[in-house]
Structures are given as C-alpha cells and as structure tokens.
Scaffold this motif. Sequence first.
Motif, PDB file in Angstrom:
ATOM      1  N   LEU A  94       0.744  -1.343   0.373  1.00 47.04           N
ATOM      2  CA  LEU A  94       0.055   0.055   0.474  1.00 47.04           C
ATOM      3  C   LEU A  94       1.157   1.021   0.133  1.00 47.04           C
ATOM      4  O   LEU A  94       0.197   2.204  -0.718  1.00 47.04           O
ATOM      5  CB  LEU A  94      -1.409   0.532   1.522  1.00 47.04           C
ATOM      6  N   ALA A  95       2.288   0.995   1.207  1.00 52.21           N
ATOM      7  CA  ALA A  95       3.384   2.622   0.466  1.00 52.21           C
ATOM      8  C   ALA A  95       3.839   2.715  -0.509  1.00 52.21           C
ATOM      9  O   ALA A  95       3.749   3.522  -1.278  1.00 52.21           O
ATOM     10  CB  ALA A  95       3.770   2.273   1.697  1.00 52.21           C
ATOM     11  N   ASP A  96       3.659   1.585  -1.245  1.00 54.00           N
ATOM     12  CA  ASP A  96       4.501   1.646  -2.626  1.00 54.00           C
ATOM     13  C   ASP A  96       3.474   2.190  -3.335  1.00 54.00           C
ATOM     14  O   ASP A  96       3.419   3.021  -4.588  1.00 54.00           O
ATOM     15  CB  ASP A  96       5.320   0.297  -3.461  1.00 54.00           C
ATOM     16  N   GLU A  97       2.170   2.003  -3.310  1.00 56.13           N
ATOM     17  CA  GLU A  97       0.867   2.408  -4.276  1.00 56.13           C
ATOM     18  C   GLU A  97       0.868   3.811  -4.173  1.00 56.13           C
ATOM     19  O   GLU A  97       0.920   4.778  -5.175  1.00 56.13           O
ATOM     20  CB  GLU A  97      -0.172   1.192  -4.628  1.00 56.13           C
ATOM     21  N   SER A  98       0.645   3.442  -3.019  1.00 60.08           N
ATOM     22  CA  SER A  98       0.180   5.467  -2.682  1.00 60.08           C
ATOM     23  C   SER A  98       1.915   6.024  -2.882  1.00 60.08           C
ATOM     24  O   SER A  98       1.161   7.868  -3.790  1.00 60.08           O
ATOM     25  CB  SER A  98       0.766   5.696  -1.072  1.00 60.08           C
ATOM     26  N   LEU A  99       2.998   5.934  -2.843  1.00 64.24           N
ATOM     27  CA  LEU A  99       3.891   7.061  -3.353  1.00 64.24           C
ATOM     28  C   LEU A  99       3.657   6.599  -5.291  1.00 64.24           C
ATOM     29  O   LEU A  99       3.929   8.088  -5.577  1.00 64.24           O
ATOM     30  CB  LEU A  99       5.751   5.754  -3.143  1.00 64.24           C
ATOM     31  N   LYS A 100       3.545   5.449  -6.098  1.00 60.73           N
ATOM     32  CA  LYS A 100       3.570   5.522  -7.057  1.00 60.73           C
ATOM     33  C   LYS A 100       2.168   7.069  -7.469  1.00 60.73           C
ATOM     34  O   LYS A 100       2.128   7.069  -8.664  1.00 60.73           O
ATOM     35  CB  LYS A 100       2.536   4.064  -7.597  1.00 60.73           C
ATOM     36  N   LEU A 101       0.752   6.845  -6.898  1.00 55.12           N
ATOM     37  CA  LEU A 101      -0.083   7.518  -7.367  1.00 55.12           C
ATOM     38  C   LEU A 101      -0.268   9.166  -7.297  1.00 55.12           C
ATOM     39  O   LEU A 101      -0.284   9.971  -7.181  1.00 55.12           O
ATOM     40  CB  LEU A 101      -1.292   6.833  -6.819  1.00 55.12           C
ATOM     41  N   GLY A 102       1.499   9.237  -5.947  1.00 55.54           N
ATOM     42  CA  GLY A 102       1.682  10.848  -5.470  1.00 55.54           C
ATOM     43  C   GLY A 102       0.992  10.723  -4.327  1.00 55.54           C
ATOM     44  O   GLY A 102       0.928  12.407  -3.678  1.00 55.54           O
ATOM     45  N   ASP A 103       0.324   9.963  -3.672  1.00 54.02           N
ATOM     46  CA  ASP A 103      -0.433  10.088  -1.855  1.00 54.02           C
ATOM     47  C   ASP A 103       1.241  10.380  -1.345  1.00 54.02           C
ATOM     48  O   ASP A 103       0.935   9.297  -0.053  1.00 54.02           O
ATOM     49  CB  ASP A 103      -1.342   9.550  -1.931  1.00 54.02           C
ATOM     50  N   TYR A 104       2.171  11.280  -1.158  1.00 56.67           N
ATOM     51  CA  TYR A 104       3.340  11.042  -0.597  1.00 56.67           C
ATOM     52  C   TYR A 104       2.566  11.296   1.026  1.00 56.67           C
ATOM     53  O   TYR A 104       3.473  10.581   1.474  1.00 56.67           O
ATOM     54  CB  TYR A 104       3.923  12.494  -1.386  1.00 56.67           C
ATOM     55  N   GLU A 105       1.793  12.461   1.446  1.00 55.41           N
ATOM     56  CA  GLU A 105       1.633  12.794   2.857  1.00 55.41           C
ATOM     57  C   GLU A 105       1.475  10.779   3.657  1.00 55.41           C
ATOM     58  O   GLU A 105       1.681  10.176   4.399  1.00 55.41           O
ATOM     59  CB  GLU A 105       0.253  13.000   3.262  1.00 55.41           C
ATOM     60  N   ASN A 106       0.611  10.056   2.755  1.00 57.33           N
ATOM     61  CA  ASN A 106       0.042   7.603   3.173  1.00 57.33           C
ATOM     62  C   ASN A 106       1.028   7.421   3.243  1.00 57.33           C
ATOM     63  O   ASN A 106       1.368   6.628   3.787  1.00 57.33           O
ATOM     64  CB  ASN A 106      -1.185   8.184   2.018  1.00 57.33           C
ATOM     65  N   ALA A 107       2.255   7.795   1.864  1.00 54.70           N
ATOM     66  CA  ALA A 107       2.926   6.411   1.860  1.00 54.70           C
ATOM     67  C   ALA A 107       3.935   7.210   2.785  1.00 54.70           C
ATOM     68  O   ALA A 107       4.278   6.003   3.155  1.00 54.70           O
ATOM     69  CB  ALA A 107       3.433   7.175   0.085  1.00 54.70           C
ATOM     70  N   ARG A 108       4.476   8.545   3.060  1.00 51.09           N
ATOM     71  CA  ARG A 108       4.907   9.058   4.675  1.00 51.09           C
ATOM     72  C   ARG A 108       5.067   7.873   5.670  1.00 51.09           C
ATOM     73  O   ARG A 108       5.547   7.230   6.304  1.00 51.09           O
ATOM     74  CB  ARG A 108       5.382  10.159   5.063  1.00 51.09           C
ATOM     75  N   GLU A 109       3.842   8.757   5.823  1.00 52.94           N
ATOM     76  CA  GLU A 109       3.009   7.585   7.151  1.00 52.94           C
ATOM     77  C   GLU A 109       3.600   6.425   7.650  1.00 52.94           C
ATOM     78  O   GLU A 109       3.614   5.526   8.412  1.00 52.94           O
ATOM     79  CB  GLU A 109       2.346   8.172   7.171  1.00 52.94           C
ATOM     80  N   LEU A 110       3.156   5.272   6.403  1.00 50.94           N
ATOM     81  CA  LEU A 110       3.113   4.120   6.062  1.00 50.94           C
ATOM     82  C   LEU A 110       4.928   3.860   6.589  1.00 50.94           C
ATOM     83  O   LEU A 110       4.464   2.514   7.226  1.00 50.94           O
ATOM     84  CB  LEU A 110       2.336   3.542   4.799  1.00 50.94           C
ATOM     85  N   TYR A 111       5.369   4.189   5.614  1.00 49.12           N
ATOM     86  CA  TYR A 111       6.940   3.648   5.284  1.00 49.12           C
ATOM     87  C   TYR A 111       7.882   4.121   6.891  1.00 49.12           C
ATOM     88  O   TYR A 111       8.240   3.312   7.333  1.00 49.12           O
ATOM     89  CB  TYR A 111       7.782   4.742   4.100  1.00 49.12           C
ATOM     90  N   GLN A 112       7.081   5.095   7.548  1.00 45.41           N
ATOM     91  CA  GLN A 112       7.737   5.914   9.100  1.00 45.41           C
ATOM     92  C   GLN A 112       6.638   4.226   9.427  1.00 45.41           C
ATOM     93  O   GLN A 112       7.483   4.101  10.850  1.00 45.41           O
ATOM     94  CB  GLN A 112       7.213   7.049   9.173  1.00 45.41           C
ATOM     95  N   GLY A 113       5.349   4.048   9.421  1.00 44.76           N
ATOM     96  CA  GLY A 113       5.367   2.959  10.614  1.00 44.76           C
ATOM     97  C   GLY A 113       6.408   0.947  10.575  1.00 44.76           C
ATOM     98  O   GLY A 113       5.692   0.701  11.370  1.00 44.76           O
ATOM     99  N   LEU A 114       6.246   0.569   9.156  1.00 45.98           N
ATOM    100  CA  LEU A 114       7.142   0.247   8.628  1.00 45.98           C
ATOM    101  C   LEU A 114       8.807   0.138   9.412  1.00 45.98           C
ATOM    102  O   LEU A 114       9.266  -0.957   9.203  1.00 45.98           O
ATOM    103  CB  LEU A 114       6.787  -0.020   7.340  1.00 45.98           C
ATOM    104  N   LEU A 115       9.482   1.602   9.430  1.00 48.34           N
ATOM    105  CA  LEU A 115      10.182   1.183   9.968  1.00 48.34           C
ATOM    106  C   LEU A 115      10.363   1.263  11.316  1.00 48.34           C
ATOM    107  O   LEU A 115      10.878   1.741  12.635  1.00 48.34           O
ATOM    108  CB  LEU A 115      11.469   3.299   9.720  1.00 48.34           C
ATOM    109  N   THR A 116      10.389   0.388  12.294  1.00 44.35           N
ATOM    110  CA  THR A 116      10.447  -0.546  13.555  1.00 44.35           C
ATOM    111  C   THR A 116      10.878  -1.857  13.788  1.00 44.35           C
ATOM    112  O   THR A 116      10.328  -2.781  13.032  1.00 44.35           O
ATOM    113  CB  THR A 116       9.161  -0.282  13.631  1.00 44.35           C
ATOM    114  N   GLY A 117      11.156  -2.104  14.836  1.00 42.84           N
ATOM    115  CA  GLY A 117      11.347  -3.226  15.605  1.00 42.84           C
ATOM    116  C   GLY A 117      13.230  -3.567  13.915  1.00 42.84           C
ATOM    117  O   GLY A 117      14.038  -3.231  13.903  1.00 42.84           O
ATOM    118  N   MET A 118      12.705  -5.174  14.066  1.00 41.66           N
ATOM    119  CA  MET A 118      13.475  -5.767  12.878  1.00 41.66           C
ATOM    120  C   MET A 118      13.344  -4.964  11.455  1.00 41.66           C
ATOM    121  O   MET A 118      14.754  -5.087  10.613  1.00 41.66           O
ATOM    122  CB  MET A 118      12.924  -7.215  12.871  1.00 41.66           C
ATOM    123  N   TYR A 119      12.550  -4.490  11.286  1.00 42.72           N
ATOM    124  CA  TYR A 119      12.602  -3.323  10.198  1.00 42.72           C
ATOM    125  C   TYR A 119      13.588  -2.073  10.508  1.00 42.72           C
ATOM    126  O   TYR A 119      12.540  -1.243   8.897  1.00 42.72           O
ATOM    127  CB  TYR A 119      11.288  -3.480   9.063  1.00 42.72           C
TER     128      TYR A 119
END
Length: 250
Positions: A94-119
């Motif tokens: 979903l983050a990749d698709e948001s980035l592709k569509l230019g929904d940068y705010e949503n993409a940023r939130e999703l990627y930031q949420g992914l960058l936790t723990g082992m990731y």
Amino acid sequence: MPIVFLLSIALQIACAVHVVRSGRPLYWIWLILIGSYLAVAVYLLVAIIPDLRHDPRGRKAASKALQALDPQRRKRELQNQLQLSNTVDNRRRLADESLKLGDYENARELYQGLLTGMYASEPGFMLGLAHAQAGLGDFAATRSTLDALIKANPGYKSSEGHLLYARSLEELGEFEAALDEYRVLADSYPGEEGRYRYATLLARRQRDAEARAVLESLLNRAKLMPVYYRRKEQSWLKAARSELARLGQS
C-alpha cells in the motif's frame, strides 16, 4: 461511406485475422463476413475474451486498461487487503502504491510505520520514505533519511537512491556536491535522467559549454540505443533537446 459501415469492416477484418492466427476453423470467417456486428459480438464472446483471459499479455493489457480508467482501483484493493490482514507485506504494498499515485503524505506515514523493530533499517523502506519526503518537498528530511540508510546499510546500492541524493543536494543549494554526484550518475545511471539533471545544473552554474557537451553526448548516445529504450526515455530526450536549443549549439 458511412462510418458505421467502415467500423463494421474494420471489426470483421480484425476478427478474421484472429481466426487465422488462433487456428480456429475457417468457417468463422464466413460467419463473421455474413453476420456483421452480430457475428462480431458472438465471436468476441466465445473466442477473443476467453483467449485474453488465458493469455498473460491479454491479462496485462486488460489490467493496464482498468488502471487507466480507474487509477485508484489498485489502491482500494490494497486497503481492503490491509484491513483483512495487517501484515508488513500488505503495508509495504500500500505504501508503494500510494507513492506511485503521488499520495506522498500517506506513503510517508506508512513507510515510517514500517521502519520499526527488525525492519528499523530496512533499506527498501528507508528509500521509499525518502521518495515520499522528496515528493512533499522536504529535501532536508530526504537527505537525512538517505544518510541514515547508507550508515545502516553500507553495502546497499541503488541508482534511484543515488539520483535522489543528488537532487536533494541540489534542492538544498549544495551545488558543487550535487555536481559531484551527478557526474558519477552521468556514467552509471540506467537512463537519461541523471545525465539531463547533470547538464541542467551545469547550465545553472553558468557552465554552458560543459552543459552543451553533456547534452550532445546524451542525444548522440541515445541514437545508438534500441527503439524501446528511446521510447522509454522519450520525455528526458525531449527535455534534453529543448535545453540544448535554449543554450544554443556549440
């Protein structure tokens, strides 16, 4: 000659060609010629559509057509999948698709949420975050993210990340450092964007002769490339021609 008649002929010819290429009985051609629009509609339902469903090329073409008609369709599907199963892979898609569509705010939130723990330092997620930050115009954050990416993953290589880093330096006014990065990209980036951006920054710095040389080399090199490559890079080739015309031939 009425347009309806011409359209009928065109459809009949297309269906007849499909009959021959698909190896179907030749009596289909006679039925199509005699039955006009009705026969074409029947042939479409019983032959062409089933073929497309089982042909990877047909499925790909249909998918592209649906995407063109409804660009948000894929994103909605991914959002539904995420609601059903909140997995790392579903969030990443979903983050990749948001980035592709230019929904940068949503993409940023999703990627930031992914960058936790082992990731927390996963390079693909960090690069996605940097692209989203750049899309929002926050090039200071973009540079910071890319610096952190390389620090955490010193062996990671990405031409897209390298280009994004050079763009960030340029946007932040660090022109000489950006030129150094673009100079490397001019020889290594798998496309014309790196060379084009190198030339335009040279021109911004009043180094017109060097900029013209880069642009001329870019266009001469492209002439030797396959047609599919020139088609893929046509927007950058067009921009290069325009910039060279603005600068004037050497």
